[in-house]
Design a protein around this motif. Structure first.
Motif, PDB file in Angstrom:
ATOM      1  N   TYR A   1      68.100  18.747 -72.205  1.00 19.91           N
ATOM      2  CA  TYR A   1      67.492  17.443 -72.533  1.00 19.91           C
ATOM      3  C   TYR A   1      66.271  17.237 -71.411  1.00 19.91           C
ATOM      4  N   GLU A   2      66.560  17.401 -70.170  1.00 20.96           N
ATOM      5  CA  GLU A   2      65.723  17.179 -69.301  1.00 20.96           C
ATOM      6  C   GLU A   2      64.419  18.014 -69.344  1.00 20.96           C
ATOM      7  N   ALA A   3      64.609  19.321 -69.548  1.00 20.29           N
ATOM      8  CA  ALA A   3      63.394  20.127 -69.729  1.00 20.29           C
ATOM      9  C   ALA A   3      62.624  19.792 -71.008  1.00 20.29           C
ATOM     10  N   ARG A   4      63.143  19.441 -72.195  1.00 18.69           N
ATOM     11  CA  ARG A   4      62.370  18.995 -73.285  1.00 18.69           C
ATOM     12  C   ARG A   4      61.445  17.769 -72.932  1.00 18.69           C
ATOM     13  N   CYS A   5      62.288  16.817 -72.130  1.00 14.88           N
ATOM     14  CA  CYS A   5      61.587  15.627 -71.914  1.00 14.88           C
ATOM     15  C   CYS A   5      60.314  15.622 -71.002  1.00 14.88           C
ATOM     16  N   GLN A   6      60.463  16.620 -70.073  1.00 14.15           N
ATOM     17  CA  GLN A   6      59.503  16.801 -69.097  1.00 14.15           C
ATOM     18  C   GLN A   6      58.158  17.497 -69.798  1.00 14.15           C
ATOM     19  N   MET A   7      58.437  18.344 -70.691  1.00  9.76           N
ATOM     20  CA  MET A   7      57.497  19.198 -71.515  1.00  9.76           C
ATOM     21  C   MET A   7      56.954  18.020 -72.322  1.00  9.76           C
ATOM     22  N   HIS A   8      57.517  17.153 -72.718  1.00  3.60           N
ATOM     23  CA  HIS A   8      56.717  16.153 -73.643  1.00  3.60           C
ATOM     24  C   HIS A   8      55.688  15.246 -72.756  1.00  3.60           C
ATOM     25  N   LEU A   9      56.378  14.780 -71.452  1.00  3.92           N
ATOM     26  CA  LEU A   9      55.407  14.295 -70.674  1.00  3.92           C
ATOM     27  C   LEU A   9      54.213  15.008 -70.232  1.00  3.92           C
ATOM     28  N   ALA A  10      54.464  16.366 -70.010  1.00  6.01           N
ATOM     29  CA  ALA A  10      53.191  17.331 -69.834  1.00  6.01           C
ATOM     30  C   ALA A  10      52.310  17.338 -70.650  1.00  6.01           C
ATOM     31  N   SER A  11      52.680  17.334 -72.183  1.00  4.37           N
ATOM     32  CA  SER A  11      51.827  17.494 -73.138  1.00  4.37           C
ATOM     33  C   SER A  11      50.823  16.167 -72.930  1.00  4.37           C
ATOM     34  N   SER A  12      51.401  15.077 -72.658  1.00  7.10           N
ATOM     35  CA  SER A  12      50.573  13.972 -72.993  1.00  7.10           C
ATOM     36  C   SER A  12      49.646  14.023 -71.460  1.00  7.10           C
ATOM     37  N   MET A  13      50.120  14.289 -70.325  1.00  2.00           N
ATOM     38  CA  MET A  13      49.330  14.526 -69.071  1.00  2.00           C
ATOM     39  C   MET A  13      48.332  15.413 -69.326  1.00  2.00           C
ATOM     40  N   ALA A  14      48.507  16.568 -69.872  1.00  2.00           N
ATOM     41  CA  ALA A  14      47.329  17.742 -70.071  1.00  2.00           C
ATOM     42  C   ALA A  14      46.578  16.975 -71.236  1.00  2.00           C
ATOM     43  N   GLY A  15      46.952  16.267 -72.228  1.00  2.00           N
ATOM     44  CA  GLY A  15      46.114  15.556 -73.126  1.00  2.00           C
ATOM     45  C   GLY A  15      45.098  14.757 -72.550  1.00  2.00           C
ATOM     46  N   VAL A  16      45.500  13.909 -71.096  1.00  2.00           N
ATOM     47  CA  VAL A  16      44.448  12.909 -70.703  1.00  2.00           C
ATOM     48  C   VAL A  16      43.379  13.872 -69.975  1.00  2.00           C
ATOM     49  N   GLY A  17      44.174  15.099 -69.488  1.00  2.00           N
ATOM     50  CA  GLY A  17      43.243  15.771 -68.761  1.00  2.00           C
ATOM     51  C   GLY A  17      42.000  16.620 -69.579  1.00  2.00           C
ATOM     52  N   PHE A  18      42.535  17.353 -70.619  1.00  2.00           N
ATOM     53  CA  PHE A  18      41.697  17.947 -71.371  1.00  2.00           C
ATOM     54  C   PHE A  18      40.923  17.039 -72.240  1.00  2.00           C
ATOM     55  N   GLY A  19      41.270  15.975 -72.544  1.00  2.00           N
ATOM     56  CA  GLY A  19      40.687  14.753 -73.696  1.00  2.00           C
ATOM     57  C   GLY A  19      39.358  14.392 -72.836  1.00  2.00           C
ATOM     58  N   ASN A  20      39.232  14.434 -71.650  1.00  2.00           N
ATOM     59  CA  ASN A  20      38.056  14.117 -70.769  1.00  2.00           C
ATOM     60  C   ASN A  20      37.202  15.310 -70.190  1.00  2.00           C
ATOM     61  N   ALA A  21      37.965  16.251 -70.023  1.00  2.00           N
ATOM     62  CA  ALA A  21      37.198  17.581 -69.499  1.00  2.00           C
ATOM     63  C   ALA A  21      36.920  18.505 -70.657  1.00  2.00           C
ATOM     64  N   GLY A  22      37.750  18.799 -71.521  1.00  2.00           N
ATOM     65  CA  GLY A  22      37.637  19.591 -72.362  1.00  2.00           C
ATOM     66  C   GLY A  22      38.507  21.035 -72.490  1.00  2.00           C
ATOM     67  N   VAL A  23      38.347  21.533 -73.185  1.00  2.00           N
ATOM     68  CA  VAL A  23      39.007  23.070 -73.364  1.00  2.00           C
ATOM     69  C   VAL A  23      37.681  24.062 -73.399  1.00  2.00           C
ATOM     70  N   HIS A  24      38.154  25.300 -73.421  1.00  2.00           N
ATOM     71  CA  HIS A  24      37.078  26.352 -73.370  1.00  2.00           C
ATOM     72  C   HIS A  24      37.469  27.538 -74.359  1.00  2.00           C
ATOM     73  N   LEU A  25      37.472  28.660 -73.757  1.00  2.00           N
ATOM     74  CA  LEU A  25      37.603  29.791 -74.414  1.00  2.00           C
ATOM     75  C   LEU A  25      38.855  30.229 -75.062  1.00  2.00           C
ATOM     76  N   CYS A  26      39.782  29.639 -74.570  1.00  2.00           N
ATOM     77  CA  CYS A  26      41.297  30.255 -75.304  1.00  2.00           C
ATOM     78  C   CYS A  26      41.247  29.272 -76.844  1.00  2.00           C
ATOM     79  N   HIS A  27      40.658  28.223 -76.890  1.00  2.00           N
ATOM     80  CA  HIS A  27      40.685  27.369 -77.907  1.00  2.00           C
ATOM     81  C   HIS A  27      39.591  27.660 -78.686  1.00  2.00           C
ATOM     82  N   GLY A  28      38.418  28.092 -78.148  1.00  2.00           N
ATOM     83  CA  GLY A  28      37.065  28.428 -78.878  1.00  2.00           C
ATOM     84  C   GLY A  28      37.326  29.695 -79.836  1.00  2.00           C
ATOM     85  N   LEU A  29      38.124  30.765 -79.062  1.00  2.00           N
ATOM     86  CA  LEU A  29      38.326  31.913 -79.556  1.00  2.00           C
ATOM     87  C   LEU A  29      39.759  31.968 -80.808  1.00  2.00           C
ATOM     88  N   SER A  30      40.563  30.797 -80.558  1.00  2.00           N
ATOM     89  CA  SER A  30      41.537  30.837 -81.257  1.00  2.00           C
ATOM     90  C   SER A  30      41.238  30.308 -82.711  1.00  2.00           C
TER      91      SER A  30
END
Length: 457
Positions: free
Chosen positions: A296-325
């Protein structure tokens, strides 16, 4: 004309990666040709905690909602996350109607079907309960309900659409994510497959981000192993791509008017904090979350990481991994993934993103060797010399992919070297993300990355 040739024709019409920063735009506006000098931090309000789904009825009651469009998919509609949300609305006596026909990996057609439902309902608020596909669909429905006379391509990213600015206030949109991956509850991005060109594109504007994201770890406890894995790799690539993107001070020309400043601005000190911390969480909890569904702890933390990364990339952006996907998922012939729908051919988004990651970060290493080394150290737990950053990061990503059971490269998804030209043709229009790549994104380097991703182990 073939779809590939049509895409290339569209690309040639676009002189630069961002319409508001293109040479043609600046000639028309007489704006000075200078590089960016500012960053703008924007994200949804986020509420995190076990059980916060049960508060959504009060949230909608508090804003005076009298008719709510609830957006979800056919798999989730009878599962606990949606049922808890609907019970919360009933308890708060908030009237609602449910739309449960969202498509996993949405298309322009599936977007339009949901838009039609919301326009006909004329709600005063929208609630999305689901993964990135559901939340992105709800964003589009909100936008095109507010702009009821707009053509569908008006707000779609160039070169496929016009990328017009959003100047009206949209309806309140509350999002309850049920996967730990996309971070869509924090961002102003909605991604879909544009069927006429068989190309992945999207809508990117801060105005479409949810008003509130309710991040409830109880909603992801039952996620199957493959969904957990591919969602987690999406989190990881969001974080690494935003941290290694072109610096915001190198993007340009700067916009003449701040309303034209793109959502994806390039790596910047504010996004760096969120993206880097998300990598720390992933390094500690990702493997545990996949390998032990009862952790449970690991899944809770990954849910939190998802939102944190979302704040990061939502303002910086993503590049090649997503562009190529996007062409990897869009050109899929017969691949189906376990733990996803058996009814449709599908390369899950997180899988299409991570499959090129080792080759991508090997190629981008020289652009910021110290940043690549830093992330390699966080994920691998070993000291890495700056000059070895790209190789070390690629190696640690291969280890994650192999340990967590990701298929061995593009060959395992049904692609061969003969498919590389078509994959490249599908990637080239992804200007929204390619414009913040730290390396050249012309056809030749993209082809090399695809070729180097045919096998990873």
């Amino acid at each position: 004309m073939s779809k590939g040739r049509h895409l290339l024709k569209l690309i040639r019409k676009t002189t630069d990666c961002c319409p508001m920063h293109s040479q043609s735009y600046n000639r028309l506006s007489n704006a000075p040709l200078r590089k960016e000098y500012a960053i703008e931090m924007a994200c949804s309000a986020i509420r995190y905690g076990p059980g916060v789904t049960e508060e959504v009825g009060m949230d909608l009651q508090n804003i005076g909602a009298e008719r709510v469009a609830v957006i979800t998919d056919g798999n989730l509609v009878n599962l606990p996350p949606v049922q808890k949300a609907l019970h919360a609305l009933e308890k708060a006596r908030v009237p609602f109607e449910v739309y449960d026909r969202v498509r996993v990996e949405p298309t322009d057609t599936s977007f339009k079907e949901c838009i039609s439902f919301v326009r006909n309902l004329q709600p005063d608020a929208i609630l999305a309960v689901g993964g990135g596909s559901v939340i992105d669909t709800a964003k589009a429905a909100n936008l095109y309900t507010t702009y009821s006379e707009a053509d569908f391509l008006d707000f779609v990213n160039p070169p496929i659409g016009k990328g017009l600015p959003v100047t009206k206030h949209l309806l309140p949109l509350l999002a309850v994510p049920t996967t730990a991956g996309t971070g869509s509850e924090t961002t102003g991005v909605a991604v879909f497959d544009y069927e006429p060109l068989k190309a992945k594109t999207g809508i990117a504007n801060r105005a479409i981000r949810p008003t509130l994201g309710l991040v409830d770890p109880d909603n992801i406890i039952s996620m199957p192993a493959r969904v957990t894995a591919y969602s987690g790799f999406d989190v990881l690539c969001h974080a690494i791509e935003s941290y290694t993107a072109l610096s915001y001070t190198e993007r340009g020309p700067a916009p003449e008017n701040p309303k034209f400043r793109p959502a994806y601005q390039g790596s910047n000190p504010l996004s760096d904090v969120w993206s880097k911390h998300a990598c720390h969480i992933v390094s500690k909890y990702f493997k545990r979350a996949v390998q032990d569904p009862e952790d449970y702890e690991a899944r809770c933390q990954m849910h939190l990481a998802s939102s944190m990364a979302g704040v990061g990339f939502g303002n910086a952006g993503v590049h090649l991994c997503h562009g190529l996907s996007y062409s990897i998922s869009g050109l899929n012939r017969d691949y189906r993934s376990i733990d996803y729908s058996d009814e449709i051919k599908l390369i899950p988004h997180g899988l299409s993103v991570c499959i090129t990651a080792p080759a991508v970060f090997s190629a981008t290493a020289d652009s910021s060797p110290e940043r690549h080394a830093e992330i390699a150290e966080i994920l691998g737990g070993k000291t890495v010399r700056k000059e070895d950053g790209g190789e070390a990061l690629s190696d640690v990503l291969r280890e994650y992919l192999h340990t967590l059971g990701v298929p061995d490269g593009l060959n395992a998804l049904g692609y061969t070297d003969e498919d590389v030209p078509a994959l490249v043709a599908g990637a080239l229009p992804q200007k929204r993300v390619m414009c913040i790549s730290p390396i050249d994104t012309s056809a030749e380097p993209l082809a090399e990355i695809y070729s180097n991703s045919m096998k990873n182990y």
